[in-house]
Write a protein that holds these residues in place. Structure first.
Motif, short mmCIF file in Angstrom:
data_model
loop_
_atom_site.label_atom_id
_atom_site.label_comp_id
_atom_site.label_asym_id
_atom_site.label_seq_id
_atom_site.Cartn_x
_atom_site.Cartn_y
_atom_site.Cartn_z
N GLY A 1 43.72 17.64 8.75
CA GLY A 1 43.26 18.23 7.50
C GLY A 1 41.81 17.94 7.18
N SER A 2 41.15 17.16 8.01
CA SER A 2 39.74 16.83 7.77
C SER A 2 38.84 17.96 8.24
CB SER A 2 39.37 15.53 8.50
OG SER A 2 40.21 14.47 8.11
N GLY A 3 38.03 18.48 7.35
CA GLY A 3 37.09 19.53 7.73
C GLY A 3 37.73 20.91 7.77
N LYS A 4 36.89 21.91 7.83
CA LYS A 4 37.34 23.30 7.88
C LYS A 4 37.89 23.63 9.25
CE LYS A 4 37.64 27.63 6.45
NZ LYS A 4 38.58 28.04 5.39
N LEU A 5 39.05 24.28 9.30
CA LEU A 5 39.66 24.66 10.57
C LEU A 5 39.24 26.07 10.95
CD1 LEU A 5 41.66 24.12 12.90
CD2 LEU A 5 43.45 25.10 11.43
N ARG A 6 38.80 26.23 12.20
CA ARG A 6 38.49 27.54 12.76
C ARG A 6 39.23 27.68 14.08
NH1 ARG A 6 33.57 30.06 11.64
NH2 ARG A 6 34.22 31.52 13.27
N LEU A 7 40.32 28.44 14.07
CA LEU A 7 41.09 28.59 15.30
C LEU A 7 40.31 29.30 16.38
CD1 LEU A 7 44.69 29.44 14.01
CD2 LEU A 7 43.89 27.32 15.07
N LYS B 1 50.11 44.01 16.33
CA LYS B 1 49.11 44.74 15.55
C LYS B 1 48.56 43.88 14.41
CE LYS B 1 51.21 49.26 16.46
NZ LYS B 1 51.88 50.44 15.83
N PHE B 2 49.33 42.86 14.02
CA PHE B 2 48.94 42.00 12.89
C PHE B 2 48.30 40.70 13.37
CE2 PHE B 2 52.47 44.64 11.44
CZ PHE B 2 52.00 45.11 10.22
N TRP B 3 47.79 40.71 14.59
CA TRP B 3 47.25 39.48 15.19
C TRP B 3 46.23 38.80 14.27
CZ3 TRP B 3 48.46 36.98 19.77
CH2 TRP B 3 47.61 35.93 20.12
N ASP B 4 45.25 39.53 13.79
CA ASP B 4 44.19 38.93 12.96
C ASP B 4 44.76 38.34 11.68
OD1 ASP B 4 42.33 39.65 14.84
OD2 ASP B 4 41.67 41.46 13.79
N GLN B 5 45.72 39.03 11.08
CA GLN B 5 46.34 38.52 9.85
C GLN B 5 47.12 37.24 10.14
OE1 GLN B 5 46.17 41.70 10.87
NE2 GLN B 5 46.74 43.14 9.22
N TYR B 6 47.77 37.18 11.30
CA TYR B 6 48.49 35.96 11.66
C TYR B 6 47.53 34.80 11.89
CZ TYR B 6 53.29 37.66 12.00
OH TYR B 6 54.54 38.13 11.68
N MET B 7 46.40 35.07 12.52
CA MET B 7 45.44 34.00 12.74
C MET B 7 44.93 33.44 11.40
SD MET B 7 45.29 33.43 15.98
CE MET B 7 47.07 33.82 15.95
N GLU B 8 44.70 34.32 10.45
CA GLU B 8 44.28 33.87 9.12
C GLU B 8 45.37 33.05 8.45
OE1 GLU B 8 43.21 37.31 6.90
OE2 GLU B 8 41.49 37.83 8.17
N ALA B 9 46.62 33.50 8.61
CA ALA B 9 47.75 32.78 8.01
C ALA B 9 47.93 31.41 8.65
CB ALA B 9 49.03 33.60 8.15
N TYR B 10 47.78 31.33 9.99
CA TYR B 10 47.91 30.05 10.68
C TYR B 10 46.79 29.09 10.27
CZ TYR B 10 51.86 30.71 13.85
OH TYR B 10 53.12 30.85 14.36
N GLU B 11 45.58 29.59 10.18
CA GLU B 11 44.46 28.74 9.76
C GLU B 11 44.72 28.14 8.39
OE1 GLU B 11 40.73 30.72 9.86
OE2 GLU B 11 40.43 30.43 12.01
N ALA B 12 45.10 29.00 7.45
CA ALA B 12 45.33 28.53 6.08
C ALA B 12 46.52 27.57 6.03
CB ALA B 12 45.59 29.73 5.16
#
Length: 294
Positions: free
Chosen positions: A12-18, A216-227
């Motif tokens: 949880g330390s720092g901003k996560l960028r997958l 088709k929702f790959w980008d949305q899933y990546m955003e959801a996983y990051e958050a």
């Protein structure tokens, strides 16, 4: 070990960028035979320490696996846990919730599968689906019959992260150690694995049109996983972001992390009290005497 496990840990330390995290790194094995030897050694060690975990009966271990389709969750579980006594290991795969499960809060159905002390529990998908697939497909949230005033304020995901963190802290304080693995797969590698599932008759059952639709929702899933990972990683229950394009590497990383965690618990077989030792010696004498040991 040939590799540093800390590189996969995110607390949880720092901003996560997958997109800055690798999905493939250099193999930690030099050949297929060496990989087999390394994994077999890990499995053997896990088998031995799992027996002590069971006898020690103070801790439980919960392994959570989350990933995109075709990332290798099933194969990691199969290969890494192959030597563990089934009596001390419980595997739960969570699919779409049933009608009964939808009548409860989102943590209810997984709570029923939490491991007892002395055992290893494995969640193949988990309550994290409620902040992943439900976030990508908000219509699912509407089907859960939660009062509108509790979901229309724009903070439903933050509230669910808080519920998850509180739940995992509660488990930790009661002896359950939690390891959360996100198998980080590239979109290209998923495409190749989907093609393999189509070309290999023995893997046809693993693929459906729905899998292609979700892609088709790959980008949305990546955003959801990051958050999700950023919002639920803590010191006591961190996420491990495992490069998953190389299945062999992924299995070695996961098995190493599980081993390291169990070894850190300083598990021991229960000590025998003087009274119990005396009792055992008496039983031994009776067994050594054919007449008394009948």
């Amino acid at each position: 070990m040939k590799f540093d496990l800390k590189q996969f840990r995110y607390d949880g330390s720092g901003k996560l960028r997958l997109d800055k995290r690798p999905t493939r790194i250099k193999p930690v094995y030099d050949s297929k035979d060496e990989y087999k030897e390394m994994l077999a050694d890990h499995v053997d060690q896990l088998s031995g320490i799992q027996n002590i975990l069971y006898a020690d009966n103070r801790y439980a271990l919960l392994l959570i696996f989350q990933a995109m389709d075709a990332a290798g969750k099933d194969s990691v579980i199969k290969h890494v846990m192959s030597g563990v006594n089934p009596q001390g290991c419980q595997v739960h795969s969570f699919k779409h919730p049933s009608i009964m499960e939808l009548e409860h809060d989102f943590l209810w159905r997984t709570n029923c599968g939490l491991p007892e002390r002395g055992r290893i529990g494995i969640f193949n998908r988990s309550y994290y689906e409620e902040v992943l697939i439900v976030r990508v497909h908000p219509e699912i949230l509407k089907s859960q019959n939660i009062p509108d005033e509790l979901t229309n304020h724009g903070k439903v995901w933050e509230h669910r992260y808080r519920s998850i963190v509180n739940q995992e802290q509660h488990l930790h304080l009661n002896g359950t150690r939690i390891l959360k693995f996100y198998l980080h797969l590239s979109k290209e590698e998923q495409r190749l694995r989907f093609l393999e599932r189509i070309d290999n008759p023995e893997k046809n059952w693993k693929f459906s049109v729905a899998d292609l639709e979700e892609r088709k929702f790959w980008d949305q899933y990546m955003e959801a996983y990051e958050a999700c990972i950023e919002g639920t990683s803590t010191k006591d229950a961190p996420w491990y972001i495992i490069p998953a394009d190389d299945k062999k590497n992924a299995r070695l990383f996961v098995s190493s992390i599980v081993l390291e965690t169990l070894e850190g618990l300083k598990l021991t077989y229960p000590e025998t009290s003087p009274e119990r030792h005396k009792e055992l010696l008496d039983i031994r004498k009776r067994l050594e005497n054919p007449e008394n040991g009948k």
